[in-house]
Design a protein around this motif. Structure first.
Motif, PDB file in Angstrom:
ATOM      1  N   VAL A   1       0.849  -1.195   0.000  1.00 12.06           N
ATOM      2  CA  VAL A   1       0.000   0.000   0.000  1.00 12.06           C
ATOM      3  C   VAL A   1       0.883   1.242   0.000  1.00 12.06           C
ATOM      4  CG1 VAL A   1      -1.538   1.398   1.456  1.00 12.06           C
ATOM      5  CG2 VAL A   1      -2.051  -1.008   1.070  1.00 12.06           C
ATOM      6  N   PHE A   2       2.003   1.181   0.697  1.00 12.16           N
ATOM      7  CA  PHE A   2       2.843   2.354   0.881  1.00 12.16           C
ATOM      8  C   PHE A   2       3.828   2.592  -0.242  1.00 12.16           C
ATOM      9  CE2 PHE A   2       1.235   1.307   5.024  1.00 12.16           C
ATOM     10  CZ  PHE A   2       0.814   2.558   5.467  1.00 12.16           C
ATOM     11  N   ARG A   3       4.317   1.501  -0.851  1.00 15.77           N
ATOM     12  CA  ARG A   3       5.238   1.678  -1.970  1.00 15.77           C
ATOM     13  C   ARG A   3       5.405   0.352  -2.703  1.00 15.77           C
ATOM     14  NH1 ARG A   3       8.527   1.697   2.670  1.00 15.77           N
ATOM     15  NH2 ARG A   3       8.252   3.907   2.958  1.00 15.77           N
ATOM     16  N   PRO A   4       5.564   0.425  -4.029  1.00 18.10           N
ATOM     17  CA  PRO A   4       5.858  -0.797  -4.781  1.00 18.10           C
ATOM     18  C   PRO A   4       7.211  -1.343  -4.337  1.00 18.10           C
ATOM     19  CG  PRO A   4       5.306   1.018  -6.253  1.00 18.10           C
ATOM     20  CD  PRO A   4       5.461   1.588  -4.882  1.00 18.10           C
ATOM     21  N   GLY A   5       7.435  -2.621  -4.578  1.00 19.10           N
ATOM     22  CA  GLY A   5       8.723  -3.191  -4.223  1.00 19.10           C
ATOM     23  C   GLY A   5       8.928  -4.558  -4.823  1.00 19.10           C
ATOM     24  N   SER A   6      10.181  -4.935  -4.874  1.00 19.29           N
ATOM     25  CA  SER A   6      10.540  -6.280  -5.325  1.00 19.29           C
ATOM     26  C   SER A   6      10.442  -7.221  -4.133  1.00 19.29           C
ATOM     27  CB  SER A   6      11.970  -6.275  -5.868  1.00 19.29           C
ATOM     28  OG  SER A   6      12.884  -6.014  -4.803  1.00 19.29           O
ATOM     29  N   GLY A   7      10.583  -8.509  -4.409  1.00 16.03           N
ATOM     30  CA  GLY A   7      10.609  -9.466  -3.315  1.00 16.03           C
ATOM     31  C   GLY A   7      11.722  -9.144  -2.333  1.00 16.03           C
ATOM     32  N   TYR A   8      12.878  -8.741  -2.867  1.00 16.56           N
ATOM     33  CA  TYR A   8      14.009  -8.380  -2.015  1.00 16.56           C
ATOM     34  C   TYR A   8      13.686  -7.148  -1.167  1.00 16.56           C
ATOM     35  CZ  TYR A   8      18.655  -6.942  -0.544  1.00 16.56           C
ATOM     36  OH  TYR A   8      19.730  -6.545   0.208  1.00 16.56           O
ATOM     37  N   ASP A   9      13.079  -6.136  -1.789  1.00 19.59           N
ATOM     38  CA  ASP A   9      12.697  -4.925  -1.040  1.00 19.59           C
ATOM     39  C   ASP A   9      11.732  -5.270   0.089  1.00 19.59           C
ATOM     40  OD1 ASP A   9      14.147  -3.374  -2.883  1.00 19.59           O
ATOM     41  OD2 ASP A   9      12.366  -3.022  -4.127  1.00 19.59           O
ATOM     42  N   LEU A  10      10.765  -6.101  -0.221  1.00 23.50           N
ATOM     43  CA  LEU A  10       9.760  -6.485   0.786  1.00 23.50           C
ATOM     44  C   LEU A  10      10.393  -7.317   1.904  1.00 23.50           C
ATOM     45  CD1 LEU A  10       6.900  -7.224  -1.717  1.00 23.50           C
ATOM     46  CD2 LEU A  10       6.922  -5.382  -0.030  1.00 23.50           C
ATOM     47  N   LEU A  11      11.332  -8.183   1.555  1.00 20.57           N
ATOM     48  CA  LEU A  11      12.044  -8.965   2.562  1.00 20.57           C
ATOM     49  C   LEU A  11      12.809  -8.036   3.502  1.00 20.57           C
ATOM     50  CD1 LEU A  11      12.997 -11.719   3.692  1.00 20.57           C
ATOM     51  CD2 LEU A  11      14.851 -11.631   1.998  1.00 20.57           C
ATOM     52  N   LYS A  12      13.487  -7.037   2.948  1.00 19.19           N
ATOM     53  CA  LYS A  12      14.219  -6.074   3.789  1.00 19.19           C
ATOM     54  C   LYS A  12      13.261  -5.310   4.703  1.00 19.19           C
ATOM     55  CE  LYS A  12      16.875  -3.249   1.708  1.00 19.19           C
ATOM     56  NZ  LYS A  12      17.611  -2.399   0.785  1.00 19.19           N
ATOM     57  N   MET A  13      12.132  -4.854   4.156  1.00 15.77           N
ATOM     58  CA  MET A  13      11.155  -4.137   4.993  1.00 15.77           C
ATOM     59  C   MET A  13      10.622  -5.060   6.076  1.00 15.77           C
ATOM     60  SD  MET A  13       8.994  -1.477   2.633  1.00 15.77           S
ATOM     61  CE  MET A  13       8.460  -2.589   1.359  1.00 15.77           C
ATOM     62  N   PHE A  14      10.373  -6.309   5.723  1.00 21.60           N
ATOM     63  CA  PHE A  14       9.894  -7.287   6.701  1.00 21.60           C
ATOM     64  C   PHE A  14      10.901  -7.449   7.829  1.00 21.60           C
ATOM     65  CE2 PHE A  14       6.855 -10.558   7.611  1.00 21.60           C
ATOM     66  CZ  PHE A  14       5.808 -10.260   6.748  1.00 21.60           C
ATOM     67  N   ASN A  15      12.168  -7.631   7.460  1.00 24.32           N
ATOM     68  CA  ASN A  15      13.201  -7.892   8.456  1.00 24.32           C
ATOM     69  C   ASN A  15      13.450  -6.710   9.383  1.00 24.32           C
ATOM     70  OD1 ASN A  15      13.567 -10.530   7.666  1.00 24.32           O
ATOM     71  ND2 ASN A  15      15.242 -10.048   6.269  1.00 24.32           N
ATOM     72  N   THR A  16      13.183  -5.506   8.934  1.00 21.36           N
ATOM     73  CA  THR A  16      13.423  -4.342   9.791  1.00 21.36           C
ATOM     74  C   THR A  16      12.172  -3.844  10.497  1.00 21.36           C
ATOM     75  OG1 THR A  16      13.117  -2.839   7.916  1.00 21.36           O
ATOM     76  CG2 THR A  16      15.376  -3.546   8.408  1.00 21.36           C
ATOM     77  N   SER A  17      11.026  -4.438  10.205  1.00 22.16           N
ATOM     78  CA  SER A  17       9.805  -3.941  10.860  1.00 22.16           C
ATOM     79  C   SER A  17       8.879  -5.076  11.273  1.00 22.16           C
ATOM     80  CB  SER A  17       9.071  -2.955   9.948  1.00 22.16           C
ATOM     81  OG  SER A  17       8.715  -3.584   8.723  1.00 22.16           O
ATOM     82  N   LEU A  18       8.242  -5.701  10.333  1.00 28.74           N
ATOM     83  CA  LEU A  18       7.210  -6.687  10.646  1.00 28.74           C
ATOM     84  C   LEU A  18       7.752  -7.956  11.280  1.00 28.74           C
ATOM     85  CD1 LEU A  18       4.949  -6.410   7.479  1.00 28.74           C
ATOM     86  CD2 LEU A  18       4.677  -5.299   9.695  1.00 28.74           C
ATOM     87  N   ASN A  19       9.019  -8.239  11.089  1.00 25.03           N
ATOM     88  CA  ASN A  19       9.615  -9.456  11.632  1.00 25.03           C
ATOM     89  C   ASN A  19       9.456  -9.546  13.150  1.00 25.03           C
ATOM     90  OD1 ASN A  19      10.993 -11.876  10.999  1.00 25.03           O
ATOM     91  ND2 ASN A  19      12.855 -11.013  11.864  1.00 25.03           N
ATOM     92  N   TYR A  20       9.311  -8.414  13.813  1.00 22.40           N
ATOM     93  CA  TYR A  20       9.142  -8.417  15.264  1.00 22.40           C
ATOM     94  C   TYR A  20       7.764  -8.933  15.686  1.00 22.40           C
ATOM     95  CZ  TYR A  20      13.418  -5.729  15.403  1.00 22.40           C
ATOM     96  OH  TYR A  20      14.719  -5.324  15.261  1.00 22.40           O
ATOM     97  N   VAL A  21       6.796  -8.826  14.772  1.00 28.22           N
ATOM     98  CA  VAL A  21       5.442  -9.262  15.128  1.00 28.22           C
ATOM     99  C   VAL A  21       4.934 -10.412  14.262  1.00 28.22           C
ATOM    100  CG1 VAL A  21       4.761  -7.052  16.096  1.00 28.22           C
ATOM    101  CG2 VAL A  21       4.371  -7.471  13.683  1.00 28.22           C
TER     102      VAL A  21
END
Length: 187
Positions: A12-32
């Motif tokens: 919703v916030f920005r397009p991304g590649s699988g790699y981009d989404l993995l990085k966002m996951f690891n720095t934010s959503l991975n905690y929850v």
């Protein structure tokens, strides 16, 4: 919650590649909601097949850039507005706590104190993250700050509880089992 909705939410916030989404996951959503690389890429393939996301660009080495479709955006909003999540709680430490009576009292106390130490280290890591980020960049980071605050408060609660529970054991408020099986002697 599902991995599917977490990925839709990020897109919703920005397009991304699988790699981009993995990085966002690891720095934010991975905690929850932790997810492995293979899970993220597999879910992206499913979301693309169902028309909730689409490939908007392809780069070298097969890199695909994903964006939400209008249907994907509607699904993310529907999930937020209409879905009451079942709150299953799986907590290995609490499961082990049910059976601490199988250990000698001093070992059980030590196990609880190690949990308090782990919670303290996790608190420090979350505090460092809180102090290193600019939390006013966009709605995603502002809401991420709310989640981070939950993590901080949860770690404080875990530390306090573990110290309290260890004290309960130390003071004898928890009875020793009458017929604790003896551990086999090592060979």
């Amino acid at each position: 919650m599902s991995l599917r909705h977490a990925l839709l939410g990020l897109l919703v916030f920005r397009p991304g590649s699988g790699y981009d989404l993995l990085k966002m996951f690891n720095t934010s959503l991975n905690y929850v909601w932790p997810a492995k690389q293979s899970q993220i890429y597999g879910e992206l393939t499913k979301l693309d097949a169902t028309g909730l996301i689409q490939v908007t660009d392809e780069g070298p080495r097969g890199r695909k850039q994903y964006s939400l479709t209008p249907e994907g955006h509607a699904e993310a909003r529907r999930w937020l507005a209409e879905t009451e999540e079942h709150r299953p709680q799986r907590n290995p430490m609490l499961l082990q706590t049910f059976f601490l009576g199988l250990l000698p009292r001093d070992e059980a106390v030590e196990r609880l104190l190690r949990h308090a130490d782990t919670a303290a280290k996790e608190y420090d890591a979350l505090l460092a993250l809180r102090d290193s980020e600019d939390w006013d960049r966009d709605a995603l980071t502002e809401c991420g700050r709310l989640v981070l605050e939950h993590g901080l408060r949860q770690r404080v609660l875990e530390q306090e509880w573990a110290h309290w529970a260890a004290e309960q054991l130390r003071e004898g408020h928890v009875k020793e089992p009458a017929d604790r099986p003896e551990a086999p002697e090592p060979d």
